[in-house]
Design a protein around this motif. Structure first.
Motif, PDB file in Angstrom:
ATOM      1  N   ALA A  45      38.253  48.866  41.165  1.00 56.32           N
ATOM      2  CA  ALA A  45      38.450  48.274  42.488  1.00 56.32           C
ATOM      3  C   ALA A  45      37.739  49.049  43.600  1.00 56.32           C
ATOM      4  O   ALA A  45      37.159  48.442  44.496  1.00 56.32           O
ATOM      5  CB  ALA A  45      39.948  48.169  42.797  1.00 56.32           C
ATOM      6  N   LYS A  46      37.789  50.356  43.552  1.00 55.05           N
ATOM      7  CA  LYS A  46      37.233  51.171  44.646  1.00 55.05           C
ATOM      8  C   LYS A  46      35.736  51.407  44.526  1.00 55.05           C
ATOM      9  O   LYS A  46      35.041  51.527  45.529  1.00 55.05           O
ATOM     10  CB  LYS A  46      37.936  52.531  44.722  1.00 55.05           C
ATOM     11  CG  LYS A  46      39.390  52.444  45.101  1.00 55.05           C
ATOM     12  CD  LYS A  46      39.559  51.892  46.500  1.00 55.05           C
ATOM     13  CE  LYS A  46      41.011  51.827  46.862  1.00 55.05           C
ATOM     14  NZ  LYS A  46      41.285  51.095  48.071  1.00 55.05           N
ATOM     15  N   GLU A 142      37.002  41.227  37.056  1.00 53.38           N
ATOM     16  CA  GLU A 142      37.120  40.536  38.347  1.00 53.38           C
ATOM     17  C   GLU A 142      38.592  40.440  38.763  1.00 53.38           C
ATOM     18  O   GLU A 142      38.923  40.585  39.931  1.00 53.38           O
ATOM     19  CB  GLU A 142      36.533  39.118  38.287  1.00 53.38           C
ATOM     20  CG  GLU A 142      35.104  39.026  37.818  1.00 53.38           C
ATOM     21  CD  GLU A 142      34.970  39.074  36.294  1.00 53.38           C
ATOM     22  OE1 GLU A 142      35.532  38.217  35.581  1.00 53.38           O
ATOM     23  OE2 GLU A 142      34.294  39.991  35.823  1.00 53.38           O
ATOM     24  N   LYS A 145      39.631  44.025  39.844  1.00 58.81           N
ATOM     25  CA  LYS A 145      39.035  44.393  41.135  1.00 58.81           C
ATOM     26  C   LYS A 145      39.799  43.769  42.292  1.00 58.81           C
ATOM     27  O   LYS A 145      40.134  44.431  43.270  1.00 58.81           O
ATOM     28  CB  LYS A 145      37.587  43.909  41.192  1.00 58.81           C
ATOM     29  CG  LYS A 145      36.558  44.948  40.999  1.00 58.81           C
ATOM     30  CD  LYS A 145      35.188  44.305  41.082  1.00 58.81           C
ATOM     31  CE  LYS A 145      34.230  45.258  41.708  1.00 58.81           C
ATOM     32  NZ  LYS A 145      32.849  44.850  41.573  1.00 58.81           N
ATOM     33  N   GLU A 146      40.061  42.483  42.186  1.00 52.90           N
ATOM     34  CA  GLU A 146      40.739  41.766  43.256  1.00 52.90           C
ATOM     35  C   GLU A 146      42.170  42.278  43.444  1.00 52.90           C
ATOM     36  O   GLU A 146      42.596  42.588  44.551  1.00 52.90           O
ATOM     37  CB  GLU A 146      40.754  40.267  42.938  1.00 52.90           C
ATOM     38  CG  GLU A 146      41.425  39.431  43.994  1.00 52.90           C
ATOM     39  CD  GLU A 146      41.481  37.954  43.621  1.00 52.90           C
ATOM     40  OE1 GLU A 146      42.440  37.300  44.048  1.00 52.90           O
ATOM     41  OE2 GLU A 146      40.583  37.480  42.892  1.00 52.90           O
ATOM     42  N   SER A 149      42.464  46.019  44.807  1.00 55.75           N
ATOM     43  CA  SER A 149      41.563  46.380  45.913  1.00 55.75           C
ATOM     44  C   SER A 149      42.226  47.270  46.956  1.00 55.75           C
ATOM     45  O   SER A 149      41.547  48.037  47.634  1.00 55.75           O
ATOM     46  CB  SER A 149      40.994  45.126  46.573  1.00 55.75           C
ATOM     47  OG  SER A 149      42.025  44.336  47.130  1.00 55.75           O
ATOM     48  N   ASN A 150      43.532  47.211  47.077  1.00 54.06           N
ATOM     49  CA  ASN A 150      44.237  48.047  48.058  1.00 54.06           C
ATOM     50  C   ASN A 150      44.982  49.228  47.446  1.00 54.06           C
ATOM     51  O   ASN A 150      45.753  49.893  48.118  1.00 54.06           O
ATOM     52  CB  ASN A 150      45.213  47.196  48.873  1.00 54.06           C
ATOM     53  CG  ASN A 150      44.505  46.160  49.712  1.00 54.06           C
ATOM     54  OD1 ASN A 150      43.475  46.462  50.315  1.00 54.06           O
ATOM     55  ND2 ASN A 150      45.014  44.945  49.737  1.00 54.06           N
TER      56      ASN A 150
END
Length: 153
Positions: A45-46, A142, A145-146, A149-150
């Motif tokens: 993600a980062k 995918e 990652k989504e 993401s935080n």
């Protein structure tokens, strides 16, 4: 900064166990799987980086790195200074993030971590709801990652 290359998930699991051992924390197989998944997800993600050659698979009890189930001896005490961990230990950000994951998530039970990985809308949940899904399918990067993401660790 990020990791310089992809590593075998088995080395990642052994490093996780070694770093936990330094903190006098004993981890079972399920906790290692979920913590490895969190570390993998953070880097995906980062940084958009797949840190392990193996991707997490959707198993009934959540995300799993199958090679680590077969090739890590959970009865062995792994140490950071082990020759087989020399290269992966040199990845400072990876070591830092694994230590952070241990500090945050080791207090949760294996069942709690498994339940967390099954939450509605999680990458595991979305994968299992994909048309044509079969147990053992890859959890798409995918989705990871989504969803992550935080994530801050």
């Amino acid at each position: 900064m990020s990791v310089s290359k992809q590593y075998d998930s088995v080395l990642g699991a052994k490093l996780l166990l070694a770093l936990a051992y330094e903190k006098d924390i004993v981890l079972n197989v399920t906790k290692v799987q979920k913590m490895l998944y969190i570390v993998y997800s953070y880097f995906m993600a980062k940084h958009g980086v797949q840190i392990f050659q193996e991707t997490p698979k959707a198993w009934p009890y959540g995300p799993v790195f199958p090679r680590t189930r077969k090739k890590v001896d959970y009865g062995v005490v792994y140490k950071r200074d082990s020759p087989e961990l020399k290269e992966i230990v040199s990845e400072e950000e990876l070591v830092e993030k694994i230590n952070s994951v241990i500090g945050i998530y080791s207090k949760f039970s294996a069942a709690e971590l498994s339940d967390w990985s099954h939450m509605e809308g999680s990458p595991w949940d979305n994968t299992t709801k994909t048309s044509g899904f079969k147990w053992g399918d890859h959890i798409p990067n995918e989705f990871i990652k989504e969803y992550f993401s935080n994530l801050e660790i």
